[in-house]
Design a protein around this motif. Structure first.
Motif, short mmCIF file in Angstrom:
data_model
loop_
_atom_site.label_atom_id
_atom_site.label_comp_id
_atom_site.label_asym_id
_atom_site.label_seq_id
_atom_site.Cartn_x
_atom_site.Cartn_y
_atom_site.Cartn_z
N ALA A 98 38.77 45.85 37.20
CA ALA A 98 37.82 45.53 38.38
C ALA A 98 37.99 44.60 39.32
O ALA A 98 37.31 43.96 39.97
N SER A 99 39.36 44.20 38.91
CA SER A 99 39.87 42.81 39.85
C SER A 99 39.55 42.81 41.43
O SER A 99 40.12 43.68 41.78
N ARG A 100 38.67 41.75 41.86
CA ARG A 100 38.54 41.87 43.37
C ARG A 100 38.23 43.02 44.13
O ARG A 100 37.98 43.20 45.22
N LYS A 101 37.47 43.99 43.15
CA LYS A 101 37.28 45.24 43.81
C LYS A 101 35.91 45.16 44.72
O LYS A 101 35.21 44.07 44.66
N ARG A 141 36.67 36.89 45.28
CA ARG A 141 35.83 37.44 44.16
C ARG A 141 36.39 37.34 42.67
O ARG A 141 36.10 38.13 41.71
N THR A 194 41.27 35.04 34.06
CA THR A 194 40.96 36.19 32.95
C THR A 194 41.20 35.78 31.57
O THR A 194 40.45 36.02 30.85
N ALA A 238 44.23 42.57 35.97
CA ALA A 238 43.69 41.52 36.83
C ALA A 238 44.70 40.97 37.82
O ALA A 238 45.97 40.75 37.32
N SER A 240 34.82 39.15 39.21
CA SER A 240 35.77 39.87 38.60
C SER A 240 35.56 39.38 37.06
O SER A 240 35.78 40.46 36.18
N SER A 263 44.11 43.48 48.55
CA SER A 263 43.98 42.08 48.08
C SER A 263 44.94 41.10 48.44
O SER A 263 44.78 40.24 48.85
N HIS A 284 34.68 41.99 34.02
CA HIS A 284 35.73 42.21 32.92
C HIS A 284 35.13 41.59 31.68
O HIS A 284 35.52 42.10 30.79
#
Length: 285
Positions: A227-230, A244, A271, A265, A248, A43, A252
């Motif tokens: 799960a951030s930007r996955k 994303r 977040t 994150a 994200s 990322s 979350h």
């Protein structure tokens, strides 16, 4: 350096056993801010490789409300990452880590190498984040036990297999990791489980892990979700990593609803706001 000397050097002082309970005491999940001092993370690779840029980002993460800073010097992205040596990691961390620790927020060292973790803990890092769940470096569990720090045990696989029941695989992996931890003397009250969203999983399996996250409560341990930007987000809405944030946040919030107590994150301010607003709304129910 031999493993015994690594453990001894890392055990210079007792860890604060109150750290993890304090992080988990709020009515909404703690937020772990990501700081990658790498050239190739999926990322933000290369953005914070220069020490001054890394320190500026760390200060921003703290200002945005991060409860923990997770610093890593080797990309562990599940596709296309290049392994690096412990010396490479240490060379990237050395000009940065002390300054990040000085900000006063607990620092997590994201490394699968006990040599790197021992050095970071000796400098003042407070948490170990092992993306191979104590199963790759034979000295990691003993090091964590000797230092008495919280450890994040993440589920991982060498490759995705769409034919498996991913929740069964995660549970079996955690059972092996917890057995390793117990043999080494790692206290269970210092363990956090991470289902490893995006690691060794198809996009569908990552979503299944989020949807069925509450099943991990059977272990009786706190759960972290990152799960951030996955990439699975882009299979739903085509997007680049920096596009994303919405996906994200959705992932979350569902993770928090399903029991996650720590959220990892990149976009900390957004977040923190989402988690706090969701918690405030739930209080009105």
């Amino acid at each position: 350096m031999m493993a015994t000397s690594l453990i001894a050097s890392a055990a210079a002082g007792p860890a604060g056993r109150a750290l993890l309970p304090a992080l988990l005491s709020k009515p909404y999940p703690a937020v772990m801010g990501v700081l990658n001092v790498t050239p190739d993370s999926f990322s933000d690779g290369g953005q914070f490789i220069a020490p001054e840029q890394a320190l500026a980002q760390a200060r921003k993460l703290v200002a945005d409300g991060a409860d923990i800073i997770d610093i890593g010097a080797e990309s562990t992205r599940p596709y296309g990452s290049q392994p690096v040596t412990a010396d490479d990691e240490l060379r990237r961390l050395e000009p940065v880590l002390a300054g990040v620790i000085a900000l006063g927020v607990p620092v997590s060292i994201d490394s699968m190498k006990s040599e790197v973790v021992a050095w970071a803990l000796g400098l003042g890092a407070a948490i170990t984040n092992d993306v191979w769940g104590l199963q790759r470096d034979a000295g990691m569990a003993a090091l964590v036990a000797a230092r008495g720090v919280p450890v994040i045990i993440m589920h991982n696989r060498d490759r995705a297999d769409p034919a498996i029941d991913i929740m069964q695989d995660i549970a079996a992996f955690f059972a092996r990791s917890l057995e390793i931890a117990a043999r080494a003397g790692v206290s269970t009250d210092q363990i956090v489980l991470d289902p490893g969203i995006g690691f060794g999983k198809t996009p569908e399996q990552s979503m299944i892990a989020l949807a069925r996250l509450s099943e991990l409560s059977a272990f009786g341990l706190p759960v972290l979700v990152g799960a951030s930007r996955k990439r699975f987000i882009s299979t739903i809405v085509p997007s680049e990593p920096q596009q994303r944030i919405g996906g994200s946040l959705a992932a979350h919030l569902i993770a928090a609803q399903n029991g996650a107590r720590i959220i990892r994150a990149h976009d900390v301010a957004e977040t923190v706001q989402a988690l706090r607003v969701a918690a405030a709304i739930r209080e009105q129910q």
